[in-house]
Design an enzyme around this catalytic site. Structure first.
Site, PDB file in Angstrom:
ATOM      1  N   SER A 259       6.511  -0.841   9.059  1.00 58.80           N
ATOM      2  CA  SER A 259       6.580   0.651   8.422  1.00 58.80           C
ATOM      3  C   SER A 259       5.339   0.983   8.541  1.00 58.80           C
ATOM      4  O   SER A 259       4.440   0.961   8.292  1.00 58.80           O
ATOM      5  CB  SER A 259       7.370   0.394   7.625  1.00 58.80           C
ATOM      6  OG  SER A 259       6.896  -0.021   6.356  1.00 58.80           O
ATOM      7  N   LYS A 260       5.537   2.413   8.127  1.00 56.11           N
ATOM      8  CA  LYS A 260       4.565   3.156   8.101  1.00 56.11           C
ATOM      9  C   LYS A 260       3.659   2.587   6.325  1.00 56.11           C
ATOM     10  O   LYS A 260       1.866   2.466   6.241  1.00 56.11           O
ATOM     11  CB  LYS A 260       4.203   4.537   7.036  1.00 56.11           C
ATOM     12  CG  LYS A 260       4.808   5.320   8.131  1.00 56.11           C
ATOM     13  CD  LYS A 260       4.157   6.648   7.034  1.00 56.11           C
ATOM     14  CE  LYS A 260       4.404   7.847   8.062  1.00 56.11           C
ATOM     15  NZ  LYS A 260       4.419   9.027   8.861  1.00 56.11           N
ATOM     16  N   ARG A 261       4.488   1.684   5.957  1.00 54.15           N
ATOM     17  CA  ARG A 261       3.570   0.818   4.469  1.00 54.15           C
ATOM     18  C   ARG A 261       2.020   0.002   5.103  1.00 54.15           C
ATOM     19  O   ARG A 261       1.611  -0.358   4.132  1.00 54.15           O
ATOM     20  CB  ARG A 261       4.545   0.485   4.175  1.00 54.15           C
ATOM     21  CG  ARG A 261       4.672  -0.421   2.772  1.00 54.15           C
ATOM     22  CD  ARG A 261       5.913  -0.465   1.878  1.00 54.15           C
ATOM     23  NE  ARG A 261       6.481  -1.316   2.879  1.00 54.15           N
ATOM     24  CZ  ARG A 261       7.082  -2.504   3.651  1.00 54.15           C
ATOM     25  NH1 ARG A 261       5.633  -3.570   2.990  1.00 54.15           N
ATOM     26  NH2 ARG A 261       7.888  -3.257   4.316  1.00 54.15           N
ATOM     27  N   HIS A 262       2.782  -0.946   6.128  1.00 51.22           N
ATOM     28  CA  HIS A 262       1.718  -1.626   7.353  1.00 51.22           C
ATOM     29  C   HIS A 262       0.802  -0.951   7.661  1.00 51.22           C
ATOM     30  O   HIS A 262      -0.149  -1.653   8.317  1.00 51.22           O
ATOM     31  CB  HIS A 262       2.375  -2.372   8.488  1.00 51.22           C
ATOM     32  CG  HIS A 262       3.659  -3.183   7.542  1.00 51.22           C
ATOM     33  ND1 HIS A 262       5.214  -3.016   7.975  1.00 51.22           N
ATOM     34  CD2 HIS A 262       3.513  -3.974   6.346  1.00 51.22           C
ATOM     35  CE1 HIS A 262       5.943  -3.737   7.419  1.00 51.22           C
ATOM     36  NE2 HIS A 262       5.403  -4.773   6.603  1.00 51.22           N
ATOM     37  N   GLY A 263       0.053  -0.009   7.929  1.00 44.22           N
ATOM     38  CA  GLY A 263       0.058   1.030   8.451  1.00 44.22           C
ATOM     39  C   GLY A 263      -0.114   1.698   9.579  1.00 44.22           C
ATOM     40  O   GLY A 263      -1.011   1.837  10.699  1.00 44.22           O
TER      41      GLY A 263
END
Ligand code: GLU
Length: 493
Positions: A259-263
């Site tokens: 997800s976005k959280r992982h860049g």
């Protein structure tokens, strides 16, 4: 015969649904298909699966095609280029799917279902309550001719459902996962054609892969559970199925869904963030494929030559944003100065203060060699170079004073530097270094002290590329002005 050659040729497709902006996973699928096609001298086809009209996102098709173009993944057939099996948008092929659905009905492999949404809702609730397996209960499969005529005469909406065999096994020989089997009794009578005349993914994908003579279906693992349905449709239509290979999932470093959280962001955002396409493509290559356990940097020619499905892993690939950034630096260092200047220019135009624009390309060509080694992202450029462009640099005057120095010795250092820099015959870095070293020892200062003060005065920074080269590029006039301002500043302290 020609037919045989065609059937044996590698034809693969990337079949995006334009329901959102393409992300890393989508484009990894495209890359693997492209590599496979190029390795085998086959064709790479793009087909737009836009049959889910409610979920279409405007601009998504262009975003997919632009992402492919950015990575230099060229396609032989599809939107923008056409081809012998056009149209390549499923929404423009509705009559084909309707015709195939009719054929399946005639063969007894499909049937019209008249159940209302209401009834299906009640059925689902009942299944839940009785803890029965979910899925359509096949009520309309058992209608007799008379009942069917009545329903048709009523003219209400209907869908076409596949008549799944009640028993037996459907087996897929997956290139990557090996044999996988499903019990037909666990597969339901899924919908082929919706009441609005649009096909579901299952019908459209099979019909098009057949008609477009696709030899290998390489797609994300999430589609593996759909494969027995597809094989059943192939069989019912009397078509030979293609080969299937399901590509491993991509997870974040914490092994949760990416997800976005992982860049991970929409692919084209990597371009805005200053990643170069060479690095992104190399990074995507290693998400589920490897040559061996050590090779990481691999350009397109090598990747095409070496790519094989045997080395696609079954287990999930891990997305590591730091590795992508590292790889970006590697590719940036490989660019020629001209190339890097051209790539950096739009970022400078975007990120530098408007009053220093436009950037002179000739000046930039002299700056680039100084920052190339330390640039990880093209978007670092404005920060790394701003003092080359700004008229004045802004800093804390006390940062001029180096360890073991005071106001007086700093002032003396700046004045001596000014004098030396002004009279120097050539404003060139070797000469400058030699001359200034002598000045430093004359003042009884260490090189670290003297050049530390000078660095802050000339650039406003405590860390820069090599000082003499930097000052040579800045030019005598600008450096002298800055040293003069530094003298003012330190006097005022
Ligand atoms: N349209 C599907 C997707 O967006 C493609 C699945 C397939 O390749 O069969 O992922």
């Amino acid at each position: 015969s020609r037919r045989l050659v065609l059937a044996e040729a590698v034809r693969v497709r990337f079949a995006p649904s334009p329901t959102g902006l393409p992300h890393i996973g989508n484009i990894r699928t495209a890359l693997f298909n492209w590599l496979f096609a190029r390795h085998h001298g086959g064709k790479f086809i793009v087909r737009v699966e836009d049959t889910d009209q409610d979920r279409l996102v405007p601009g998504a098709v262009d975003a997919v095609l632009d992402s492919l173009a950015w990575l230099h993944l060229d396609w032989d057939e599809g939107p923008r280029v056409g081809g012998p099996f056009a149209p390549y948008h499923q929404s423009q092929r509705l009559d084909t799917y309707q015709r195939m659905a009719e054929q399946l009905i005639e063969k007894g492999s499909a049937y019209r279902c008249y159940c209302t949404e209401d009834r299906l809702q009640r059925m689902r609730e009942e299944q839940l309550r009785l803890k029965q397996s979910s899925g359509y209960d096949r009520r309309c499969r058992h209608l007799d001719q008379g009942e069917r005529r009545v329903r048709e005469a009523e003219g209400g909406p209907s869908v076409v459902r596949f008549a799944m065999p009640f028993s037996g096994i459907t087996r897929v020989r997956d290139i990557i996962h090996g044999d996988v089997e499903w019990q037909n009794e666990l597969l339901d009578d899924f919908i082929l054609l919706k009441s609005d005349g649009f096909p579901t993914y299952h019908l459209a994908v099979v019909v098009d892969d057949h008609l477009m003579e696709i030899s290998h279906v390489l797609r994300a693992e999430e589609w593996l559970p759909s494969t027995p349905r597809h094989l059943q449709i192939y069989q019912a239509l009397g078509f030979g199925p293609p080969e299937f290979g399901h590509l491993p999932m991509i997870l974040g470093p914490d092994r949760s869904k990416l997800s976005k959280r992982h860049g991970a962001t929409a692919l084209l955002e990597y371009s805005d963030e200053g990643f170069v396409p060479e690095a992104v493509r190399n990074f995507l290559l290693l998400l589920g494929w490897s040559l061996d356990d050590k090779t990481e940097i691999m350009g397109p020619e090598a990747a095409i030559e070496r790519f094989s499905l045997e080395r696609v892993s079954r287990s999930a690939a891990i997305f590591d944003h730091d590795k992508l950034t590292w790889m970006n630096g590697v590719y940036i260092r490989q660019l020629s100065v001209e190339e890097l200047a051209d790539r950096v220019l739009p970022f400078l135009e975007r990120d530098l203060p408007a009053d220093v624009l436009p950037v002179s390309r000739d000046y930039l060509l002299r700056i680039v060699p100084l920052i190339q080694q330390r640039t990880k992202l093209l978007s670092d450029a404005a920060h790394l170079t701003s003092y080359f462009f700004q008229a004045e640099v802004d800093y804390d005057p006390l940062s001029l004073v180096q360890k073991g120095m005071d106001r007086e010795s700093t002032l003396a250092a700046l004045e001596a530097a000014r004098e030396d820099l002004a009279k120097m015959a050539q404003f060139e870095h070797h000469a400058m270094e030699e001359s200034l070293r002598a000045v430093a020892s004359g003042l009884g200062l260490s090189a670290r002290q003297f050049f530390g003060t000078l660095r802050v005065a000339a650039t406003g920074r405590e860390a820069t590329p090599p000082l003499f080269e930097t000052m040579a590029v800045l030019g005598r006039e600008r450096v002298l002005e800055r040293v003069a301002s530094a003298i003012e500043l330190i006097r005022a302290v």
